[in-house]
Scaffold this active site. Structure first.
Site, PDB file in Angstrom:
ATOM      1  N   TYR A 106      45.949   5.083 -13.850  1.00  0.00           N
ATOM      2  CA  TYR A 106      47.151   5.056 -14.681  1.00  0.00           C
ATOM      3  C   TYR A 106      47.675   6.475 -14.854  1.00  0.00           C
ATOM      4  O   TYR A 106      46.908   7.435 -14.871  1.00  0.00           O
ATOM      5  CB  TYR A 106      46.852   4.488 -16.064  1.00  0.00           C
ATOM      6  CG  TYR A 106      46.722   2.990 -16.130  1.00  0.00           C
ATOM      7  CD1 TYR A 106      47.832   2.190 -16.408  1.00  0.00           C
ATOM      8  CD2 TYR A 106      45.492   2.366 -15.939  1.00  0.00           C
ATOM      9  CE1 TYR A 106      47.711   0.808 -16.489  1.00  0.00           C
ATOM     10  CE2 TYR A 106      45.362   0.985 -16.019  1.00  0.00           C
ATOM     11  CZ  TYR A 106      46.479   0.213 -16.297  1.00  0.00           C
ATOM     12  OH  TYR A 106      46.359  -1.158 -16.378  1.00  0.00           O
ATOM     13  N   ASP A 116      51.134  -3.810 -20.600  1.00  0.00           N
ATOM     14  CA  ASP A 116      51.844  -4.136 -21.834  1.00  0.00           C
ATOM     15  C   ASP A 116      53.348  -4.233 -21.598  1.00  0.00           C
ATOM     16  O   ASP A 116      53.864  -3.782 -20.571  1.00  0.00           O
ATOM     17  CB  ASP A 116      51.603  -3.051 -22.892  1.00  0.00           C
ATOM     18  CG  ASP A 116      50.137  -2.847 -23.210  1.00  0.00           C
ATOM     19  OD1 ASP A 116      49.353  -3.792 -23.007  1.00  0.00           O
ATOM     20  OD2 ASP A 116      49.779  -1.743 -23.678  1.00  0.00           O
TER      21      ASP A 116
END
Length: 244
Positions: A110, A52
């Site tokens: 992540y 993002d």
């Protein structure tokens, strides 16, 4: 030839990984522009994940097909010479023709960093979520245990129009309570749009005492985004590694 790019970037000032029609300020767009300039032909790259806007990466992977007279080392040097300082190509290598950075990915890792202490970390501020509050880490760990495994994670996805399967497997969620900081590391076979940030926001709400750890089961079963927590800020999230 099929080339693999190992990439790291500070996503603070970019509109995300994926090239977009309304802006030239994306990671994919910047790299494609330099490759096109280098080869004299239009180059399209495939990324392992579409991070993002504002999300960072230490281990993003991409690949592209093209004919180039330069060696892998020369391609890497050329890219780093002309790319902005906040995007770096760690390595360029030739891979088999059928290698696809996204489709062949087996695991992604992540990491989300939260400031839990009262002091600012001036030099790390772009890579941390500045909560500056005490969280119940043990409760967060209990909640995380419900989220591990194979589930339908539709409740943790911001894409309301998603038609493909929202079933994913999270192999582990590790939560480390460090000095002035909480670090959450997610390892899974894939993640939906905003999924890691929504998972993190939900775990933060557990840490605040707003939710009970046992609620995670009901949230998963609901398949309703409204049942999960808030979307944590992008700045605290980094794609650490893509495994093949």
């Amino acid at each position: 030839m099929n080339y693999r790019l190992d990439i790291q970037y500070d996503g603070s000032r970019y509109g995300g990984w994926q090239r977009q029609k309304d802006t030239e300020n994306t990671i994919q767009g910047k790299i494609e522009d330099v490759l096109t300039k280098m080869t004299g032909t239009e180059i399209k790259i495939q990324g392992a994940g579409r991070t993002d806007a504002g999300v960072h990466a230490k281990g993003q992977v991409a690949n592209f097909h093209g004919d180039c007279e330069k060696s892998c080392e020369e391609i890497c040097q050329y890219l780093n010479e002309y790319l902005p300082e906040d995007i770096e190509i760690s390595k360029v290598s030739q891979v088999e023709e059928r290698f696809h950075s996204r489709l062949n990915a087996r695991e992604k890792v992540y990491q989300y960093r939260i400031v839990s202490g009262i002091h600012k970390n001036v030099f790390e501020r772009k890579y941390q979520c500045p909560l500056h509050e005490k969280l119940d880490v043990n409760a967060m760990k209990r909640a995380a245990a419900y989220l591990e495994g194979t589930h339908d994670f539709k409740s943790f996805c911001s894409n309301k129009k998603m038609k493909k399967s929202s079933v994913r497997t999270i192999y582990s969620i590790e939560i480390a309570d460090l000095t002035q900081e909480i670090v959450i590391t997610y390892t899974g076979n894939g993640f939906l749009y905003n999924m890691v940030r929504i998972l993190t926001g939900t775990l933060i709400e557990v840490g605040r005492g707003v939710r009970n750890p046992e609620e995670m089961k009901a949230i998963l079963e609901s398949c309703d985004r409204k049942e999960a927590g808030f979307t944590a800020p992008a700045r605290g999230l980094t794609l650490l590694e893509v495994r093949y």
